[in-house]
Scaffold this active site. Structure first.
Site, PDB file in Angstrom:
ATOM      1  N   TYR A  50       1.044  -1.311  -0.048  1.00  0.00           N
ATOM      2  CA  TYR A  50       0.034  -0.061  -0.084  1.00  0.00           C
ATOM      3  C   TYR A  50       0.815   1.251  -0.202  1.00  0.00           C
ATOM      4  O   TYR A  50       2.048   1.354  -0.717  1.00  0.00           O
ATOM      5  CB  TYR A  50      -0.935  -0.099   1.191  1.00  0.00           C
ATOM      6  CG  TYR A  50      -2.211   0.724   0.915  1.00  0.00           C
ATOM      7  CD1 TYR A  50      -2.820   0.575  -0.364  1.00  0.00           C
ATOM      8  CD2 TYR A  50      -2.298   1.751   2.089  1.00  0.00           C
ATOM      9  CE1 TYR A  50      -4.115   1.577  -0.179  1.00  0.00           C
ATOM     10  CE2 TYR A  50      -3.616   2.721   1.733  1.00  0.00           C
ATOM     11  CZ  TYR A  50      -4.388   2.624   0.774  1.00  0.00           C
ATOM     12  OH  TYR A  50      -5.427   3.458   0.420  1.00  0.00           O
ATOM     13  N   LYS A 105     -20.056 -20.790  -9.872  1.00  0.00           N
ATOM     14  CA  LYS A 105     -19.379 -21.054 -10.987  1.00  0.00           C
ATOM     15  C   LYS A 105     -18.128 -20.523 -10.772  1.00  0.00           C
ATOM     16  O   LYS A 105     -17.085 -21.080 -11.381  1.00  0.00           O
ATOM     17  CB  LYS A 105     -20.044 -20.120 -12.201  1.00  0.00           C
ATOM     18  CG  LYS A 105     -19.693 -20.294 -13.690  1.00  0.00           C
ATOM     19  CD  LYS A 105     -19.988 -21.521 -14.038  1.00  0.00           C
ATOM     20  CE  LYS A 105     -19.752 -21.655 -15.452  1.00  0.00           C
ATOM     21  NZ  LYS A 105     -20.568 -21.118 -16.261  1.00  0.00           N
ATOM     22  N   GLU A 147     -23.812 -15.951 -17.968  1.00  0.00           N
ATOM     23  CA  GLU A 147     -24.624 -17.112 -17.581  1.00  0.00           C
ATOM     24  C   GLU A 147     -25.884 -16.950 -16.949  1.00  0.00           C
ATOM     25  O   GLU A 147     -26.260 -15.857 -16.555  1.00  0.00           O
ATOM     26  CB  GLU A 147     -23.731 -17.550 -16.227  1.00  0.00           C
ATOM     27  CG  GLU A 147     -24.187 -18.554 -15.473  1.00  0.00           C
ATOM     28  CD  GLU A 147     -23.287 -19.782 -16.161  1.00  0.00           C
ATOM     29  OE1 GLU A 147     -23.762 -21.047 -16.096  1.00  0.00           O
ATOM     30  OE2 GLU A 147     -22.444 -19.550 -16.823  1.00  0.00           O
ATOM     31  N   ASP A 173     -24.145 -20.895 -21.448  1.00  0.00           N
ATOM     32  CA  ASP A 173     -25.303 -21.761 -21.647  1.00  0.00           C
ATOM     33  C   ASP A 173     -25.074 -22.035 -23.010  1.00  0.00           C
ATOM     34  O   ASP A 173     -25.808 -23.198 -23.356  1.00  0.00           O
ATOM     35  CB  ASP A 173     -26.150 -21.040 -21.290  1.00  0.00           C
ATOM     36  CG  ASP A 173     -26.524 -20.569 -19.819  1.00  0.00           C
ATOM     37  OD1 ASP A 173     -26.295 -21.592 -18.806  1.00  0.00           O
ATOM     38  OD2 ASP A 173     -26.441 -19.532 -19.333  1.00  0.00           O
ATOM     39  N   ALA A 208     -30.813 -21.148 -26.331  1.00  0.00           N
ATOM     40  CA  ALA A 208     -29.519 -20.711 -26.434  1.00  0.00           C
ATOM     41  C   ALA A 208     -28.855 -21.830 -26.742  1.00  0.00           C
ATOM     42  O   ALA A 208     -27.902 -21.767 -27.734  1.00  0.00           O
ATOM     43  CB  ALA A 208     -29.163 -20.104 -24.898  1.00  0.00           C
ATOM     44  N   ALA A 209     -29.052 -22.848 -25.879  1.00  0.00           N
ATOM     45  CA  ALA A 209     -28.061 -24.323 -26.161  1.00  0.00           C
ATOM     46  C   ALA A 209     -28.112 -24.770 -27.500  1.00  0.00           C
ATOM     47  O   ALA A 209     -27.243 -25.166 -28.431  1.00  0.00           O
ATOM     48  CB  ALA A 209     -28.202 -25.192 -25.136  1.00  0.00           C
ATOM     49  N   ASN A 298     -32.511 -31.437 -18.078  1.00  0.00           N
ATOM     50  CA  ASN A 298     -32.300 -31.846 -16.639  1.00  0.00           C
ATOM     51  C   ASN A 298     -33.616 -30.956 -15.852  1.00  0.00           C
ATOM     52  O   ASN A 298     -33.880 -30.040 -16.102  1.00  0.00           O
ATOM     53  CB  ASN A 298     -31.224 -30.948 -16.148  1.00  0.00           C
ATOM     54  CG  ASN A 298     -29.825 -32.110 -16.220  1.00  0.00           C
ATOM     55  OD1 ASN A 298     -30.296 -33.315 -15.784  1.00  0.00           O
ATOM     56  ND2 ASN A 298     -28.716 -31.742 -16.308  1.00  0.00           N
TER      57      ASN A 298
END
Length: 407
Positions: A50, A105, A147, A173, A208-209, A298
């Site tokens: 510092y 994540k 995400e 994703d 999206a996928a 899922n």
């Protein structure tokens, strides 16, 4: 390059018995903390870390802002960004409720690739506001992992951020899923001694996928892809298609099929499920002999693996309690590690293809019908993916990191 994976993690996580109390206790107080990389044990340490020493570093960066790469953590920091509109299978639950997922994540980034990351959940669904926020925060991070952003906004948001930021941006994703799917499909075809280019592929789900998987399979040489959404097969004459779906309707469905899943699966070699739909057993019997079935919805796959195995040698799901789990953790830690190692300005299509090849190469000597991709806990994966991605970044001329700064 040294991704970190403790051998203690090399267990069958699907066999672990986890109670609700265990889960909440494991999240209490959050799953992240900031730790110092330099000890401060005496006055000399304080004067370096510092004031007054830090002022010299700040002056140097003010004169040459590229030095921030070397003397701050920003260049190695991933911002994990969500607006909470498409979280897991929970849907639009809002920014605050998405935070435990984004923290998780970040834990995976650290565990599998040795990267620091920070969750940023934004209390807005306005694309302009998200872009403006991240542009203003750009000096604080080195890459953006989008995400759990809902479609079709996720497509616009990613494109806008890629244009606005001079750093890697990837919506996991979309592309993480697509990369692992491509790796798994290559592994499955190696097991069955087939060519991926000759496959008739049906993709169920145009979110999206589904969109990203279709595009990466096309880039990998798959010419015969039929894409479906909840209303049926995409084709150019269908009314009411979004711009993204209209674009894909022009480049898929070369057979000119109409109708729904029954018409699409008739004679198909591969089923790729990325929706919440259900596939009746009799439709599998109408596919080509010994088809490849990836039922990735899922928690409930489009067709139960036990049913799919009556017709197929190779079956994959998104679940950890069945063989051949298609898990994004095989991709995103190594992709971002490789991109940051190379100082990449972007994540290119070739970098994604290289990541898929690296994933399947790890399991190449161990491939089997129930092992078409490595385990998500395999300590080799992130390093191999990172190396392949960094090399592809150099080949695509998006790498900027001077050699003396490499990790």
């Amino acid at each position: 390059m040294a991704p970190v994976l403790s051998s203690a993690l090399e267990i069958d996580v699907s066999q672990a018995q986890v109670s609700d109390d265990d889960i909440f206790a494991g999240h209490e107080g959050g799953k992240l903390s900031v730790t110092a990389t330099r000890p401060i044990a005496q006055a000399r340490d304080l004067s370096i870390a510092y004031t007054p020493g830090v002022a010299k570093v700040s002056r140097a960066i003010a004169e040459d802002e590229t030095l921030a790469r070397r003397y701050t953590w920003a260049d190695r920091l991933v911002a994990v960004v969500s607006d909470g509109t498409a979280v897991l299978g929970l849907g639009d639950i809002g920014a605050r409720a998405s935070l435990p997922v984004m923290e998780g994540k970040s834990v995976l980034f650290k565990t599998f690739a040795g990267l620091d990351s920070i969750p940023l959940v934004l209390d807005t669904t306005d694309v302009d506001q998200v872009v403006e926020t991240l542009v203003r925060l750009r000096p604080s991070f080195g890459a953006v992992n989008l995400e759990d952003v809902s479609a079709p906004r996720c497509f616009e948001l990613e494109d806008r951020l890629k244009d606005a930021l001079d750093c890697p941006v990837m919506h996991d994703d979309q592309h993480g899923t697509a990369i692992v799917v491509l790796a798994a499909l290559r592994g499955a075809n190696m097991v069955l001694d087939r060519s991926i280019a000759d496959q008739r592929v049906v993709v169920s789900g145009a979110g999206a996928a589904g969109v990203a998987c279709t595009r990466i399979l096309q880039a990998a040489g798959v010419a015969d892809i039929t894409l479906l959404d909840s209303k049926g097969i995409l084709h150019p004459d269908r009314e009411g298609l979004t711009p993204i779906k209209a674009e894909l309707a022009e480049t898929t469905n070369t057979r000119g099929l109409t109708g729904g899943i029954a018409e699409a699966l008739d004679g198909a070699d591969v089923f790729l499920g990325l929706s919440s739909g259900h596939v009746d057993e009799d439709l599998l019997s109408r596919m080509a002999p010994d088809p490849i079935v990836f039922a990735l919805s899922n928690p409930d796959p489009e067709v139960h693996p036990d049913v799919a195995r009556r017709y197929s040698t190779v079956v994959a799901t998104g679940r950890s309690d069945f063989p051949n789990q298609i898990n994004n953790v095989l991709a995103f830690p190594g992709i971002f590690r490789g991109a940051l190692d190379a100082g990449a300005r972007a994540i290119t299509e070739n970098m994604k293809l290289a990541a898929a090849e690296a994933i399947v190469s790890v399991a190449a000597d161990e491939l089997a019908p129930d092992h078409i991709v490595p385990s998500p806990l395999d300590p080799r994966v992130a390093g191999e993916v990172a190396a392949a991605v960094a090399k592809a970044a150099e080949s695509d001329d998006v790498a900027t990191r001077p050699p003396e700064w490499e990790a």
